[in-house]
Design a protein around this motif. Sequence first.
Motif, PDB file in Angstrom:
ATOM      1  N   SER A   7      11.699 -66.946  23.648  1.00 56.58           N
ATOM      2  CA  SER A   7      11.842 -65.652  22.958  1.00 56.58           C
ATOM      3  C   SER A   7      10.840 -64.673  23.581  1.00 56.58           C
ATOM      4  CB  SER A   7      11.673 -65.801  21.444  1.00 56.58           C
ATOM      5  OG  SER A   7      10.376 -66.237  21.128  1.00 56.58           O
ATOM      6  N   ASP A   8      10.394 -63.673  22.825  1.00 55.91           N
ATOM      7  CA  ASP A   8       9.727 -62.534  23.474  1.00 55.91           C
ATOM      8  C   ASP A   8       8.235 -62.365  23.208  1.00 55.91           C
ATOM      9  OD1 ASP A   8      12.251 -61.974  24.315  1.00 55.91           O
ATOM     10  OD2 ASP A   8      12.604 -60.368  22.884  1.00 55.91           O
ATOM     11  N   ASN A   9       7.733 -62.853  22.077  1.00 47.95           N
ATOM     12  CA  ASN A   9       6.318 -62.628  21.726  1.00 47.95           C
ATOM     13  C   ASN A   9       5.884 -63.671  20.713  1.00 47.95           C
ATOM     14  OD1 ASN A   9       6.865 -61.553  18.949  1.00 47.95           O
ATOM     15  ND2 ASN A   9       7.964 -60.028  20.139  1.00 47.95           N
ATOM     16  N   GLY A  10       4.605 -63.658  20.370  1.00 48.89           N
ATOM     17  CA  GLY A  10       4.082 -64.694  19.483  1.00 48.89           C
ATOM     18  C   GLY A  10       4.801 -64.743  18.149  1.00 48.89           C
ATOM     19  N   SER A  11       5.102 -63.569  17.600  1.00 48.81           N
ATOM     20  CA  SER A  11       5.769 -63.522  16.290  1.00 48.81           C
ATOM     21  C   SER A  11       7.167 -64.150  16.365  1.00 48.81           C
ATOM     22  CB  SER A  11       5.905 -62.072  15.813  1.00 48.81           C
ATOM     23  OG  SER A  11       4.652 -61.449  15.782  1.00 48.81           O
ATOM     24  N   THR A  12       7.886 -63.860  17.440  1.00 50.27           N
ATOM     25  CA  THR A  12       9.245 -64.436  17.530  1.00 50.27           C
ATOM     26  C   THR A  12       9.180 -65.945  17.789  1.00 50.27           C
ATOM     27  OG1 THR A  12       9.424 -63.838  19.875  1.00 50.27           O
ATOM     28  CG2 THR A  12      10.400 -62.308  18.282  1.00 50.27           C
ATOM     29  N   ALA A  13       8.139 -66.400  18.496  1.00 50.18           N
ATOM     30  CA  ALA A  13       7.991 -67.855  18.692  1.00 50.18           C
ATOM     31  C   ALA A  13       7.832 -68.533  17.327  1.00 50.18           C
ATOM     32  CB  ALA A  13       6.777 -68.149  19.577  1.00 50.18           C
ATOM     33  N   VAL A  14       7.051 -67.882  16.444  1.00 47.13           N
ATOM     34  CA  VAL A  14       6.831 -68.417  15.096  1.00 47.13           C
ATOM     35  C   VAL A  14       8.102 -68.287  14.254  1.00 47.13           C
ATOM     36  CG1 VAL A  14       5.590 -67.936  12.939  1.00 47.13           C
ATOM     37  CG2 VAL A  14       4.332 -68.037  15.115  1.00 47.13           C
ATOM     38  N   GLU A  15       8.753 -67.138  14.362  1.00 50.26           N
ATOM     39  CA  GLU A  15       9.990 -66.882  13.617  1.00 50.26           C
ATOM     40  C   GLU A  15      11.010 -67.991  13.909  1.00 50.26           C
ATOM     41  OE1 GLU A  15       9.362 -64.020  12.020  1.00 50.26           O
ATOM     42  OE2 GLU A  15      11.220 -63.965  10.869  1.00 50.26           O
ATOM     43  N   VAL A  16      11.144 -68.317  15.187  1.00 46.90           N
ATOM     44  CA  VAL A  16      12.086 -69.360  15.610  1.00 46.90           C
ATOM     45  C   VAL A  16      11.684 -70.700  14.983  1.00 46.90           C
ATOM     46  CG1 VAL A  16      12.872 -70.727  17.610  1.00 46.90           C
ATOM     47  CG2 VAL A  16      12.753 -68.220  17.778  1.00 46.90           C
ATOM     48  N   ALA A  17      10.387 -71.033  15.046  1.00 47.90           N
ATOM     49  CA  ALA A  17       9.916 -72.325  14.518  1.00 47.90           C
ATOM     50  C   ALA A  17      10.212 -72.427  13.019  1.00 47.90           C
ATOM     51  CB  ALA A  17       8.424 -72.488  14.789  1.00 47.90           C
ATOM     52  N   ILE A  18       9.937 -71.360  12.287  1.00 50.23           N
ATOM     53  CA  ILE A  18      10.147 -71.410  10.829  1.00 50.23           C
ATOM     54  C   ILE A  18      11.651 -71.502  10.522  1.00 50.23           C
ATOM     55  CG2 ILE A  18       9.929 -70.086   8.676  1.00 50.23           C
ATOM     56  CD1 ILE A  18       7.170 -69.172   9.666  1.00 50.23           C
ATOM     57  N   LYS A  19      12.455 -70.727  11.228  1.00 53.50           N
ATOM     58  CA  LYS A  19      13.906 -70.806  11.003  1.00 53.50           C
ATOM     59  C   LYS A  19      14.426 -72.214  11.322  1.00 53.50           C
ATOM     60  CE  LYS A  19      16.698 -67.358  12.198  1.00 53.50           C
ATOM     61  NZ  LYS A  19      17.258 -66.220  12.987  1.00 53.50           N
ATOM     62  N   VAL A  20      13.919 -72.790  12.402  1.00 56.66           N
ATOM     63  CA  VAL A  20      14.356 -74.145  12.772  1.00 56.66           C
ATOM     64  C   VAL A  20      13.943 -75.145  11.694  1.00 56.66           C
ATOM     65  CG1 VAL A  20      13.909 -76.043  14.395  1.00 56.66           C
ATOM     66  CG2 VAL A  20      14.564 -73.787  15.260  1.00 56.66           C
ATOM     67  N   ALA A  21      12.721 -75.022  11.159  1.00 56.78           N
ATOM     68  CA  ALA A  21      12.282 -75.948  10.100  1.00 56.78           C
ATOM     69  C   ALA A  21      13.221 -75.847   8.902  1.00 56.78           C
ATOM     70  CB  ALA A  21      10.844 -75.629   9.686  1.00 56.78           C
ATOM     71  N   LEU A  22      13.583 -74.626   8.535  1.00 56.22           N
ATOM     72  CA  LEU A  22      14.451 -74.451   7.356  1.00 56.22           C
ATOM     73  C   LEU A  22      15.875 -74.943   7.646  1.00 56.22           C
ATOM     74  CD1 LEU A  22      13.175 -70.907   6.237  1.00 56.22           C
ATOM     75  CD2 LEU A  22      12.614 -73.117   5.189  1.00 56.22           C
TER      76      LEU A  22
END
Length: 423
Positions: free
Chosen positions: A107-122
């Motif tokens: 993805s593009d930046n630190g926030s989106t890396a986290v966004e992806v991780a949280i969405k994947v966990a859910l």
Amino acid sequence: MTLTEKDSQYLWHPYTQHKTAQRPIAITKAEGVLLWDEDGKEYIDAIASWWVNPFGHSNKYIADAIYKQLTTLEHVLFGGFTHEPAVKIAEKLIEILPKNQQKIFFSDNGSTAVEVAIKVALQYFFNKNEKRTTIIAFENAFHGDTFAAMAASGISFYTQAFQGMFIDVVRIPVPIEGKEQTSFEALENTIKNNNCAGFIFEPLVQGAAGMVMYKPESLAKLIQICKENKVLTIADEVMTGFGKTGKTFAMDYVLEEPDMICLSKALTGGTIPMAITTFTQDIFDAFYDDDINKALFHGHTFTANPTGCAAALASIDLLLTDEMQRNIERINKNHLEFQRKVEKHPKVLTARVLGVIFAVEIKSDSSESYYGSMRTKLYNFFIDKGVVLRPVGNIVYILPPYIMTDEQLQKVYNTIEEAIEMV
Ligand SMILES: Cc1ncc(COP(=O)(O)O)c(C=O)c1O
């Protein structure tokens, strides 16, 4: 009109109250650890421009790799297509990351890396028909400014306008010295009382909270508790990754492996915005199905941009050289020596070091806030002296490019000592 005057006419800056903020400094050139403004004043970049730039500004090795990629294949969509730089960076990361990390998502930046991780966990639990919707995060965490990342972040003035609009997050104390047991018990209770999908943490150092540090053994224990309860663990290495803690990843100090890792910032040596979230095979398998609805419907236009990948490959080359590893050790030794000296100062509460990260807490009245008056005074003092440092309240930290010389580091230390006398 100067650049700064034109800026005031048109631009809106991050984390800035434009009514009260001073005008920004217009930087016209950068090389190594130095920046120059439009009046020719020189600054030492002692925080690697928000922790992105370990190998120095305008780095020729990375620039050459970017130029070569730009003139070969600058960009191609990653939906339905692939390319060599993406494959190579994946191979490289899988070689150097904790062994259980097997799949790479861009993805593009630190926030989106986290966004992806949280969405994947859910979605991992959604795909398995299990109702688990709570995310666990540390107090005073910082994971970014997009919505799920903000929800996981615990520094209130970043998020107060949006309270009530977030996914469910339960916060637990950080296991700093003396608080370990409280933290372990809080995690156990949180898992007992909620349907927890994931636990996200900044491993060993909470950056934006003021370089708050805790031990690898404590993190290992927290991960163990999660594993026993099938809660997915997310190591947000956006700040700590690529040598900052003295090892390639902070998780290299920890005996337990996380299920996901978020990377950005130094990934491309401070050149091109890019981020990566990495996963275990088990997580990937939960999305691998004949049913299209189980796929991860997340993507960005510039996903796996080849030029960003080329920059990342060149950066990792530089990181793994003996010379850069020696630089990291050298800076750490300097920091430890300065820590021993400065922590004896009567105005100093405490000082801490991990890898190239140094932080000193100056005694202040307890109401000293993140952007309070001491912070402003310190920041202005440093800028006046030609040193870029952005204190967090009463905490001054250094996170230098690894190529900073001993003399330049000494100048930063001296300026901090003068600042402690001044406040
Ligand atoms: C640990 C951590 N995660 C995520 C982020 C967000 O990264 P970005 O500013 O690139 O969105 C930051 C930024 O400082 C960070 O320190």
